[in-house]
Every structure is written in C-alpha cells, then in structure tokens.
Design a protein around this motif. Sequence first.
Motif, mmCIF file in Angstrom:
data_model
loop_
_atom_site.group_PDB
_atom_site.id
_atom_site.type_symbol
_atom_site.label_atom_id
_atom_site.label_comp_id
_atom_site.label_asym_id
_atom_site.label_seq_id
_atom_site.Cartn_x
_atom_site.Cartn_y
_atom_site.Cartn_z
ATOM 1 N N GLU A 116 3.432 14.111 -12.309
ATOM 2 C CA GLU A 116 3.701 14.311 -13.517
ATOM 3 C C GLU A 116 2.542 14.754 -14.238
ATOM 4 O OE1 GLU A 116 5.227 10.513 -15.071
ATOM 5 O OE2 GLU A 116 6.701 10.285 -13.603
ATOM 6 N N LEU A 117 1.253 14.327 -13.974
ATOM 7 C CA LEU A 117 0.010 14.649 -14.687
ATOM 8 C C LEU A 117 -0.299 16.126 -14.619
ATOM 9 C CD1 LEU A 117 -2.315 14.136 -16.287
ATOM 10 C CD2 LEU A 117 -3.599 13.452 -14.148
ATOM 11 N N ASN A 118 0.024 16.575 -13.175
ATOM 12 C CA ASN A 118 -0.157 18.081 -12.801
ATOM 13 C C ASN A 118 0.931 18.818 -13.899
ATOM 14 O OD1 ASN A 118 -2.254 17.516 -11.267
ATOM 15 N ND2 ASN A 118 -0.721 17.466 -9.534
ATOM 16 N N ALA A 119 2.222 18.513 -13.853
ATOM 17 C CA ALA A 119 2.811 19.227 -14.752
ATOM 18 C C ALA A 119 2.953 19.296 -16.313
ATOM 19 C CB ALA A 119 4.586 18.542 -14.778
ATOM 20 N N ALA A 120 2.161 18.072 -16.718
ATOM 21 C CA ALA A 120 1.930 18.050 -18.115
ATOM 22 C C ALA A 120 0.723 18.712 -18.497
ATOM 23 C CB ALA A 120 1.556 16.419 -18.532
ATOM 24 N N MET A 121 -0.218 19.083 -17.460
ATOM 25 C CA MET A 121 -1.527 19.632 -17.880
ATOM 26 C C MET A 121 -1.105 21.357 -18.011
ATOM 27 S SD MET A 121 -4.088 17.690 -17.965
ATOM 28 C CE MET A 121 -5.522 19.155 -17.712
ATOM 29 N N GLU A 122 -0.172 21.738 -17.337
ATOM 30 C CA GLU A 122 0.360 23.094 -17.384
ATOM 31 C C GLU A 122 0.878 23.601 -18.988
ATOM 32 O OE1 GLU A 122 3.090 23.851 -14.555
ATOM 33 O OE2 GLU A 122 1.787 23.802 -12.755
ATOM 34 N N ILE A 123 1.514 22.553 -19.537
ATOM 35 C CA ILE A 123 1.885 22.964 -21.073
ATOM 36 C C ILE A 123 1.294 22.056 -21.917
ATOM 37 C CG2 ILE A 123 4.277 23.296 -19.925
ATOM 38 C CD1 ILE A 123 4.888 20.496 -21.043
ATOM 39 N N MET A 124 0.227 21.277 -22.013
ATOM 40 C CA MET A 124 -0.453 20.563 -22.809
ATOM 41 C C MET A 124 -2.028 20.759 -22.599
ATOM 42 S SD MET A 124 1.592 17.001 -22.640
ATOM 43 C CE MET A 124 1.185 16.361 -24.093
ATOM 44 N N ILE B 29 0.791 -1.196 -0.054
ATOM 45 C CA ILE B 29 -0.023 0.108 -0.128
ATOM 46 C C ILE B 29 0.868 1.128 -0.014
ATOM 47 C CG2 ILE B 29 -1.739 1.226 1.292
ATOM 48 C CD1 ILE B 29 -2.790 -1.353 2.390
ATOM 49 N N ALA B 30 1.907 1.168 0.754
ATOM 50 C CA ALA B 30 2.812 2.536 0.846
ATOM 51 C C ALA B 30 3.526 2.722 -0.612
ATOM 52 C CB ALA B 30 3.895 2.241 1.916
ATOM 53 N N SER B 31 3.751 1.557 -1.235
ATOM 54 C CA SER B 31 4.563 1.637 -2.415
ATOM 55 C C SER B 31 3.645 2.182 -3.431
ATOM 56 C CB SER B 31 4.971 0.358 -2.876
ATOM 57 O OG SER B 31 5.612 0.287 -4.262
ATOM 58 N N LEU B 32 2.241 1.612 -3.555
ATOM 59 C CA LEU B 32 1.364 2.047 -4.657
ATOM 60 C C LEU B 32 0.981 3.624 -4.443
ATOM 61 C CD1 LEU B 32 -1.022 -1.055 -4.586
ATOM 62 C CD2 LEU B 32 0.619 -0.452 -6.455
ATOM 63 N N GLU B 33 0.815 3.784 -2.932
ATOM 64 C CA GLU B 33 0.681 5.453 -2.490
ATOM 65 C C GLU B 33 1.788 6.311 -3.152
ATOM 66 O OE1 GLU B 33 -0.132 5.335 1.589
ATOM 67 O OE2 GLU B 33 -2.145 4.892 1.154
ATOM 68 N N ALA B 34 2.955 5.877 -2.922
ATOM 69 C CA ALA B 34 4.297 6.765 -3.501
ATOM 70 C C ALA B 34 3.951 6.829 -5.082
ATOM 71 C CB ALA B 34 5.318 6.007 -3.041
ATOM 72 N N GLU B 35 3.898 5.693 -5.791
ATOM 73 C CA GLU B 35 3.599 5.723 -7.298
ATOM 74 C C GLU B 35 2.539 6.619 -7.832
ATOM 75 O OE1 GLU B 35 3.435 2.431 -11.013
ATOM 76 O OE2 GLU B 35 3.517 2.015 -9.048
ATOM 77 N N ALA B 36 1.532 6.593 -6.994
ATOM 78 C CA ALA B 36 0.197 7.351 -7.545
ATOM 79 C C ALA B 36 0.666 8.709 -7.231
ATOM 80 C CB ALA B 36 -0.851 7.106 -6.532
ATOM 81 N N ALA B 37 1.361 8.877 -6.192
ATOM 82 C CA ALA B 37 1.733 10.457 -5.998
ATOM 83 C C ALA B 37 2.552 11.170 -7.049
ATOM 84 C CB ALA B 37 2.364 10.646 -4.390
ATOM 85 N N SER B 38 3.642 10.249 -7.298
ATOM 86 C CA SER B 38 4.591 10.384 -8.462
ATOM 87 C C SER B 38 3.778 10.625 -9.759
ATOM 88 C CB SER B 38 5.591 9.436 -8.600
ATOM 89 O OG SER B 38 6.405 9.809 -9.640
ATOM 90 N N LEU B 39 2.893 9.836 -10.226
ATOM 91 C CA LEU B 39 2.305 9.832 -11.201
ATOM 92 C C LEU B 39 1.186 11.036 -11.358
ATOM 93 C CD1 LEU B 39 1.191 6.269 -11.945
ATOM 94 C CD2 LEU B 39 2.803 7.527 -13.242
#
Length: 252
Positions: A241-249, A228-238
């Motif tokens: 990335e999504l938030n950064a991409a939405m700013e330029i796309m 659960i901790a690993s999935l939560e960390a991966e979800a936070a990373s994704l």
Amino acid sequence: YLASLKKNILWLFAKKGIRSRLLVCFVYVPTFILGLYLTFIFSPMYISESYFALRSGDSHELPAITGALFQSSTSTTMDAYIIQNYISSIDMLDNVVKRLDLQGHFADKSKDPYSRLKTYPTKEELLKYWQWLVSVSFEIEKGIISVEVKAYTPEMAKAINDAILACSEELVNQMNDRAHQDAIRLAKNEVATSEKLVLQAQRSLQKFRDDKSILGPQTTAKGLGGVIASLEAEAASLQAELNAAMEIMRSN
C-alpha cells in the motif's frame, strides 16, 4: 589259487637268473603272502555311509543390526567345516564311546591283528584308530557332508553312523541356540541404550520447560510461528500500500 601261485613261485625260483629271482621276491612272494592273509586271516569289514546338509537358521527374522553381525558366524559353510572337524575329533569319539562299546567290538581278539584295536590303547592311539574308521568329507559346491564308517558288522557300522549324526545334530542345535541367545542379548542392549537416550531427551525437555516457563515447547513454537507468519503477511500488505501511495503522493 594259492596252490597254483606256490607252484609258479617254486618254478621261477628254481630257474637261474637275477630277473626270475627278483620277480619272485618282489612280485610273487608278496602276492602269495597277501593271498594267505586275505584267505585265512583277514576279517571282513562293512561300510555305512551317510550324507547330510546343513541349512541356515532363522537369520532372516532377526533385526537388521543383528543379522549383519551374525551373518558370517552362522553361515552354513563355516558350520559345515566345524562339523567336519568335530566328527574327526576326540570329543566326538568320547560321545560315541558313551553310547556304544567300541573297544569291545574293535578289540575282539578273534579279528585279524592288522585291523583290530589294541586291547589297552592310549588316548592318542584310540583317536588315530577312530580317524581310520571314520572318513568325513565336505563338498562345498553342493553343501553336503559325507560320512563313511567301517566296522566288523553292518549293525555296528550303522550304529556308529547314527551316533555320529545324532551328536552332530546336537552340536548344530547348540550353535544355533548360542547364536539366537547372542542376538537376543544384542537386541536387549540396543533397547536399553535407546531407553537411556529417551530418558535423557525427556530430562532435557523438562529442564527447558522449567527454565523458560513453557509447558509445551512445540505448541509454543507453533503458535509463535503462526504469529510471525501473520505479521509478515500484514507487513507485506502495508508495504505494498505504501509503495502504491508513493507513486501518486509526495513524501510530505
């Protein structure tokens, strides 16, 4: 001394007047009788004194629960009052009679009739005489018990005092043994209760394993927690990335 006192009594009684005769009747005559008694009849008595103190047992070595339970019952003050009453009781008298010939000593007809014991006393008379012979007091400030014993010979007075001390020590040891036995019994009951709780917890754990088909709930829970901790960390990373991409796309 007695001859001089007798002469004064006769002289005062021969004088006329109420005061002189009252003085003779209520002062000189009683004094004369007392002098006769002390001179020709009175049997001297000897006194043996002893002082002792009680100390608490090994209550500091007992468990906390046991020490709290027996803290008041094993206090030295309560024990001292118990010993004080015991010394003046019929039980102490019976124990001393088993060790010493009290009646043979104190019922001796050669002694004066006022202080000696009756030849065939009742139990109540014997106890009353014992309480006259033995005086016991407890100084609560110092924690010291004092015992005073009267007898016609110093040897008998000391023997009675020694017997009282021995019997008192036996009673104190019995009370301490009883307190220790009660403490051990309480500790055993606590251990038995704890064992029952452990067995109940083990049964509940085994039932959980059987129902969930899990061998080790703790290990499984720890593993699931890591996933659960690993999935939560991966979800936070994704998400980052999504938030950064939405700013330029654009969204499409």
